[in-house]
Scaffold this motif. Structure first.
Motif, short mmCIF file in Angstrom:
data_model
loop_
_atom_site.label_atom_id
_atom_site.label_comp_id
_atom_site.label_asym_id
_atom_site.label_seq_id
_atom_site.Cartn_x
_atom_site.Cartn_y
_atom_site.Cartn_z
N GLU A 1 0.82 -1.21 0.00
CA GLU A 1 0.00 0.00 0.00
C GLU A 1 0.85 1.26 0.00
OE1 GLU A 1 -2.90 3.06 0.53
OE2 GLU A 1 -2.81 1.12 -0.51
N ARG B 1 2.35 1.98 -3.48
CA ARG B 1 1.25 2.26 -4.42
C ARG B 1 0.72 3.68 -4.20
NH1 ARG B 1 -1.80 -1.60 -3.07
NH2 ARG B 1 -0.99 -3.09 -4.59
N ALA B 2 0.56 4.07 -2.93
CA ALA B 2 0.08 5.41 -2.62
C ALA B 2 1.07 6.47 -3.10
CB ALA B 2 -0.15 5.54 -1.11
N ARG B 3 2.36 6.19 -2.95
CA ARG B 3 3.37 7.15 -3.40
C ARG B 3 3.29 7.35 -4.92
NH1 ARG B 3 8.21 8.70 -1.12
NH2 ARG B 3 7.00 8.53 0.81
N ILE B 4 3.15 6.25 -5.65
CA ILE B 4 3.06 6.34 -7.11
C ILE B 4 1.79 7.08 -7.52
CG2 ILE B 4 2.71 4.97 -9.21
CD1 ILE B 4 4.59 2.87 -7.95
N GLU B 5 0.70 6.84 -6.80
CA GLU B 5 -0.59 7.47 -7.13
C GLU B 5 -0.72 8.86 -6.51
OE1 GLU B 5 -3.48 4.64 -5.80
OE2 GLU B 5 -2.91 3.14 -7.31
N ARG B 6 0.31 9.31 -5.83
CA ARG B 6 0.36 10.65 -5.23
C ARG B 6 -0.84 10.91 -4.32
NH1 ARG B 6 2.78 14.57 -10.04
NH2 ARG B 6 4.67 13.32 -10.41
N ARG B 7 -1.03 9.99 -3.38
CA ARG B 7 -2.08 10.12 -2.38
C ARG B 7 -1.54 9.66 -1.04
NH1 ARG B 7 -3.68 5.01 -1.16
NH2 ARG B 7 -3.40 3.41 -2.78
#
Length: 264
Positions: free
Chosen positions: A248, A251-257
């Protein structure tokens, strides 16, 4: 789990454990020692608790073993008064071991006097905050005993720990902050709110990874630096295999969230 000598309160994912013998400086007797040990062990197995806050009622965090109980262990009094189990095993080393082994981050909010066994318990926490009125001491030599030779030296080093043992002097909050025994100092009324805020931040984090870190920390304490560095491969593999939040986060870092960590 709440009893006359120990208050246990769950505030969402944070378990607040309060030593409740203020009239005796929250010193450990058989009842408090047993209750605290059982609570910490139960907490370690709780999936709903993601952070622990440990503090004391009144003007003390924990002033050590109850003096009457220490006298009992010399055979001068009834053994049932001592902060030890039926075999004579002191409770405080078991409490320290359980705190260090617990997968949750443990924050100690040191609200006043802490000494002897209480100081070792504070050192078993992962993070320590104190009030500006707190005072810290080893103090066991002043009653003819030895102690604080396990965890205190790991936190502040052997030279300082030895000096505190030999002199039996008190340290104030400013000194403990300067030497790294506590991470921050707060006004007495602001200590617990600050500690709760810190515990809340930790509870929102990837607490499964924190548990892996604590386990690895214990494993590598006696390894050489080279051995410990090489052992980190095992830590990374353990996290990747067992911590859902390990996917998670990236993934959050890549999705900028912001990551939505579950603690699993």
């Amino acid at each position: 789990m709440t009893s006359e000598v120990l208050i246990v309160e769950d505030r969402g994912p944070i378990r607040v454990i309060t030593l409740n013998r203020p009239e005796r400086g929250n010193s450990l007797d058989a009842r408090l020692g047993k209750a605290l040990l059982e609570t910490v062990r139960e907490t370690a197995h709780s999936h709903s608790v993601r952070a622990v806050l440990l503090t004391g009622a009144g003007r003390s965090f924990c002033s050590g073993d109850d003096i009457a109980g220490v006298l009992a262990l010399t055979g001068a009094e009834d053994l049932s008064a001592a902060a030890a189990d039926e075999s004579g095993q002191f409770y405080y080393p078991l409490i320290c071991s359980a705190l260090r082994a617990a997968p949750q981050p443990v924050v100690a909010a040191i609200n006043g006097t802490v000494a002897g066994a209480g100081l070792e318990i504070a050192c078993a926490a992962d993070l320590r905050l104190c009030s500006d009125t707190a005072r810290f001491g080893v103090k066991v030599l002043s009653i003819g005993h030895a102690g604080c030779a396990a965890l205190l030296p790991r936190v502040i080093g052997w030279p300082r720990a030895t000096e505190l043992f030999l002199t039996s002097r008190w340290m104030d909050a400013a000194e403990t902050h300067r030497i790294g025994l506590v991470s921050s100092v707060h006004a007495e009324t602001e200590l617990v709110p600050h500690a709760l805020a810190l515990a809340a931040d930790l509870a929102r984090s990837a607490t499964g990874a924190i548990g892996c870190y604590k386990s690895f920390r214990a494993q590598t304490e006696h390894q050489s630096a080279d051995q410990a560095v090489l052992s980190q491969q095992q830590l990374h593999e353990t996290v990747l295999a067992n911590v859902d939040d390990a996917s998670e986060g990236p993934r959050a870092r890549i999705e900028r969230r912001q990551p939505r960590f579950t603690g699993r």
